[in-house]
Design an enzyme around this catalytic site. Sequence first.
Site, PDB file in Angstrom:
ATOM      1  N   ASP A  19       1.180  -1.044  -0.447  1.00  0.00           N
ATOM      2  CA  ASP A  19      -0.063   0.271   0.050  1.00  0.00           C
ATOM      3  C   ASP A  19       0.653   1.383  -0.441  1.00  0.00           C
ATOM      4  OD1 ASP A  19      -2.111   1.554   0.121  1.00  0.00           O
ATOM      5  OD2 ASP A  19      -2.617   2.048   3.002  1.00  0.00           O
ATOM      6  N   ASP A  46       0.037   5.406   0.877  1.00  0.00           N
ATOM      7  CA  ASP A  46      -0.452   6.213   1.812  1.00  0.00           C
ATOM      8  C   ASP A  46      -0.648   5.065   3.010  1.00  0.00           C
ATOM      9  OD1 ASP A  46      -0.422   8.549   0.501  1.00  0.00           O
ATOM     10  OD2 ASP A  46      -2.601   7.834   0.105  1.00  0.00           O
ATOM     11  N   ASP A  69      -1.630  -0.954   5.914  1.00  0.00           N
ATOM     12  CA  ASP A  69      -1.836  -0.554   7.155  1.00  0.00           C
ATOM     13  C   ASP A  69      -3.230  -0.368   8.232  1.00  0.00           C
ATOM     14  OD1 ASP A  69      -2.948   1.977   5.281  1.00  0.00           O
ATOM     15  OD2 ASP A  69      -2.754   2.709   6.778  1.00  0.00           O
ATOM     16  N   LYS A 101      -9.735  -2.546  -3.153  1.00  0.00           N
ATOM     17  CA  LYS A 101      -9.047  -3.090  -2.011  1.00  0.00           C
ATOM     18  C   LYS A 101     -10.515  -2.843  -1.497  1.00  0.00           C
ATOM     19  CE  LYS A 101      -5.342  -1.000  -0.909  1.00  0.00           C
ATOM     20  NZ  LYS A 101      -4.462  -0.378  -0.245  1.00  0.00           N
TER      21      LYS A 101
END
Length: 265
Positions: free
Chosen positions: A13, A15, A209, A184
């Site tokens: 990922d 961010d 995250d 996602k």
Amino acid sequence: MARRDEIECWLTDMDGVLVHENKALPGATELIQQWRDQGTPFLVLTNNSIFTPRDLAARLRASGLDVPEESIWTSALATADFLKSQMPGGSAFVIGEAGMTTALHEAGFIMTDTDPDYVVVGETRSYSFDAITKAIRLIGKGARFIATNPDATGPSAEGPLPATGAITAMISKATGMEPYVVGKPNPMMFRSAMNRIGAHSENTAMIGDRMDTDIVAGIEAGLHTILVLTGISDQSEIERYPFRPDEILSGVSELIVKEPVESDL
């Protein structure tokens, strides 16, 4: 499930993993460089469909990360890839930005508001009442309803902004139709990413995250999953879910392979 030392390909990922507020997180620059130096296949994933990979590569460079545009996989690209596999040469009415329309054009789709095969809703900062009304009417006439991602809100310096999921909820309420969401946590986004780099689930890892998108989709795609605590998740967040990642790390800096120190002895 593969051990970390068996991993040959990486998905990550963006961010909260590599960058935060347009600044590279500790270890991100070194990890990307490590993968590039070693020729390790990797893709940086994002549910954001606003920007093209070229735009995102430029934004990452400004943050201190040198990621080639061909190493970026967005929900817009995944959506275009899916629609091309379903209906090559099809047509779509799009609510979204250049990231979405460019991906669909490159996939051979025609953009139209006249009897399109699909209504595709992606991220935009200028949602139009007229466009939403048009989408509702086209879906009512039989156009298939697609969304790039389910996120209801997005971040800004002033606070949350309505995002794709909020707009699709409005359309769903008016039409009684739920969209098929490609990004996602649909593991299809990971499978299309792996196809892009010739990876297999047995030797691919996903770094994220978020438990509710990155990790659950990684598990469902059969990947080795790594949660980093530089984004929104902490231990209390992890405990809320009935599933667990394979690894929990403080950040991507823990994935950097240190060169052995040569001894004079």
